[in-house]
Each structure stands twice: as structure tokens, then as C-alpha cells.
Design an enzyme around this catalytic site. Structure first.
Site, short mmCIF file in Angstrom:
data_model
loop_
_atom_site.label_atom_id
_atom_site.label_comp_id
_atom_site.label_asym_id
_atom_site.label_seq_id
_atom_site.Cartn_x
_atom_site.Cartn_y
_atom_site.Cartn_z
N SER A 1 -9.51 27.47 32.00
CA SER A 1 -9.11 27.21 30.92
C SER A 1 -8.76 26.01 30.70
O SER A 1 -9.55 25.26 30.60
CB SER A 1 -8.23 28.49 29.98
OG SER A 1 -7.77 28.75 29.12
N ASP B 1 -15.36 36.84 28.71
CA ASP B 1 -15.24 35.75 28.33
C ASP B 1 -15.71 34.52 27.17
O ASP B 1 -16.71 34.32 27.12
CB ASP B 1 -14.70 34.77 29.10
CG ASP B 1 -13.74 33.70 28.59
OD1 ASP B 1 -12.96 33.56 27.64
OD2 ASP B 1 -13.54 32.52 29.39
N HIS C 1 -11.58 36.42 30.31
CA HIS C 1 -10.97 35.14 30.59
C HIS C 1 -9.81 35.80 31.53
O HIS C 1 -8.93 35.92 31.19
CB HIS C 1 -10.50 34.12 29.07
CG HIS C 1 -9.97 33.34 29.14
ND1 HIS C 1 -10.68 32.34 29.19
CD2 HIS C 1 -8.63 32.60 28.99
CE1 HIS C 1 -10.45 30.79 29.21
NE2 HIS C 1 -9.14 31.07 29.01
#
Length: 316
Positions: free
Chosen positions: A164, A257, A289
Site C-alpha cells: 500500500s 482492490d 486490498h
């Protein structure tokens, strides 16, 4: 003068990261718990860990991990890991990342350092990038001093990985590594797991409202930015992208995601940039995600782990 309710009235919220109130004070919506290092072997993975201070003035710190090693074995790769959390939440010391690093270190048989960079909004961007770079420089300076580095690390086989926001920082660290001499530390590869980059005008359309909200959030945590075209979050705008300082890159995305298309767009643009390394891509179907952090024992999390381990341990 503000009313007594100003401290209760929310003017801006970006779940699950931050909440801003009318009187100006801010709070993180999620505060991670602290998990201590395993000074003796972790009972599940046989990995040892310890915390180190990188800069006593700023409090910059990190957690080191060591797999169970035989004194006669060859030196091991070093993994520099950068956690995610929207630049605002999570921690290298949280249960989530401590558990993940224990597993990754055991399966990949690497020494690792997990960076505890300072987070927004208390420390605005670019602090997280500066802290991460300072941590890499610390690794270089401590290569012959820190016991685990000196005894067990092959500094010609260094990898950086992050998920991320940590994937974003990982990319930017590799850009710096391509522009500055790290004095004997050789970054073989970087792995970007579900990386955060700014919305591009392709793929995952989030609409004008979503773009405005995302832009507002980025401006809030990075006040000096030019916007979502900032090279920090929009790599194709970076004139140094072809100088990426590593030999290979693995980009991992998840089908469901919202950042999926951004990772794919990064992969495509890096391939066209003139950078001459090896570029790999992995997509996990049906997952969202950072699913592997929240469901680490699932089959697909296992597949992702195997791919990352292979990426680190494959010499070519």
C-alpha cells in the site's frame, strides 16, 4: 471564538485513516497496538527480533528480524520492509506486521529490518520518505557494527518491499538509490504489494467527487504538493523513473482492490520508461486490498508469499 461543539464537529474524514475537527485538532481513526519483539525464538516461526533506534533525536526506529541460522551457512539476503497504512496509521510494531514479518523472514530465510517511519498528520509528508531513506543509510553505516548485519547479511543481495503506502515509499526509495551512491549496498530488487499511487485517467474510475476527496487528503498530509500529479504519487511524472536503482521489480495487485488499475498502470509505464531491469507482475483473483495481512493462512495468501519468497531467492 469557536463554539464548544467545534471539537465535536467533523470537517473532513478519510476512513480508515484520519478525522479532522472544526477546531483544527485531528485524530487517527485506528491506532495500532504495540507488540514486543521476540528476544528469544518466536515459537511459531523460530525467528528472533529486536528493536533499534536509528535516530535518537527524532525517535526514528525499526525492528530487526533474524531467522534461525546455522553458523556455517552462507550469508543471507537483507529485506528492508516498509509498512502500509495510508501514510497515517499502522506500525512496524503492530501485531499485524510483526506476525507477517516473522512468517516472511522464516520462509524466505532472510534478515529483515522493518521501518517505523513517522506518520502523518503529526509528521507531514515528506517525513515518511526522509525517515525511510535515513533508515537505509543507517543500514549502510551499521553494516560492520550491528551484530546481525555483520555476521549474517550479504549486502550485495538487498531487497526492499512494502504494501500500500509502503509500496509507494518503496518505489521512491529505489528512485533515490538510482540517483545516490549507497556505498556497497546493492539493491537487487523491490516488491510493491498493492501499491498506492494517485488516480490516473484510466481504469478504476472513482468520479469527480472521489478525485476531489483523494486530492484533498493528499494535500492535507503533503501541504507542499503540486497535487495528484506529484511525482511522489504519480511515478510517470518523475523524470528519474528510468534510473530506478534495482535490477528487478515485482508488482502485485488484487483483482477487487480499488488500487488494482493503478498498480497495473505503474507496471506498464515502468516498462516503457527506459529502465532496463526485469519487470514481473502478479494478480490475485477475487481478493481485496492487502488481504494477505488479514487472512494470512488462506491459500491465496500462501501463493502471494511463495511468489515473494521466490522473487527474493531467485538469483537471476
Amino acid at each position: 471564538m469557536g463554539s464548544n461543539n467545534d471539537h465535536k464537529e467533523v470537517t473532513f474524514e478519510f476512513p480508515p485513516f484520519i478525522r479532522v475537527y472544526k477546531d483544527g485538532h485531528m485524530e487517527r481513526i485506528v491506532e495500532p497496538k504495540f507488540t514486543p519483539p521476540s528476544s528469544s525464538l518466536d515459537p511459531t516461526t523460530n525467528v528472533s527480533s529486536k528493536d533499534v533506534i536509528i535516530d535518537s533525536k527524532t525517535g526514528l526506529s525499526a525492528r530487526l528480524y533474524l531467522p534461525q541460522v546455522q553458523e556455517s551457512q552462507s550469508k543471507l539476503p537483507l529485506l528492508i520492509y516498509i509498512h502500509g497504512g495510508g501514510f497515517c496509521i499502522e506500525s512496524a510494531f503492530s501485531p499485524l506486521y510483526h506476525s507477517y514479518l516473522n512468517s516472511l523472514v522464516a520462509q524466505a530465510n532472510v534478515v529483515a529490518i522493518s521501518i517505523e517511519y513517522r506518520k502523518a498528520p503529526d509528521y507531514l509528508i515528506p517525513i515518511c520518505y526522509e525517515d525511510s531513506w535515513s533508515s537505509i543509510e543507517w543500514v549502510v553505516s551499521e553494516s560492520e557494527k550491528e551484530e546481525w548485519f555483520k555476521k549474517y547479511v550479504d549486502f550485495q543481495r538487498v531487497f526492499i518491499a512494502g504494501d500500500s503506502a509502503g509500496g509507494n515509499i518503496t518505489h521512491n526509495m529505489a528512485i533515490r538509490a538510482g540517483c545516490f551512491d549507497l556505498k556497497g549496498l546493492k539493491i537487487k530488487g523491490i516488491a510493491l504489494i498493492h501499491p498506492y499511487f494517485a488516480k490516473e485517467l484510466v481504469g478504476d474510475e472513482i468520479g469527480d467527487v472521489g478525485m476531489e476527496r483523494e486530492g484533498k487528503f493528499w494535500k492535507f498530509i503533503c501541504p507542499l504538493t503540486t497535487g495528484l500529479d506529484d511525482p511522489l504519487v504519480c511515478p510517470r511524472k518523475d523524470r528519474n523513473i528510468s534510473k530506478l536503482g534495482c535490477e528487478k521489480v515485482l508488482v502485485c495487485v488484487a483483482e477487487k482492490d480499488g488500487l488494482r488499475d493503478r498498480g497495473w498502470f505503474y507496471y506498464q509505464n515502468l516498462g516503457k520508461s527506459g529502465w532496463n531491469g526485469v519487470l514481473e507482475f502478479m494478480e490475485t483473483e477475487g481478493e481485496n486490498h492487502v488481504f494477505h495481512l488479514f487472512n494470512p493462512t488462506s491459500e491465496k495468501a500462501g501463493d502471494l508469499m511463495k511468489r515473494l519468497v521466490s522473487f527474493i531467492n531467485t538469483s537471476e
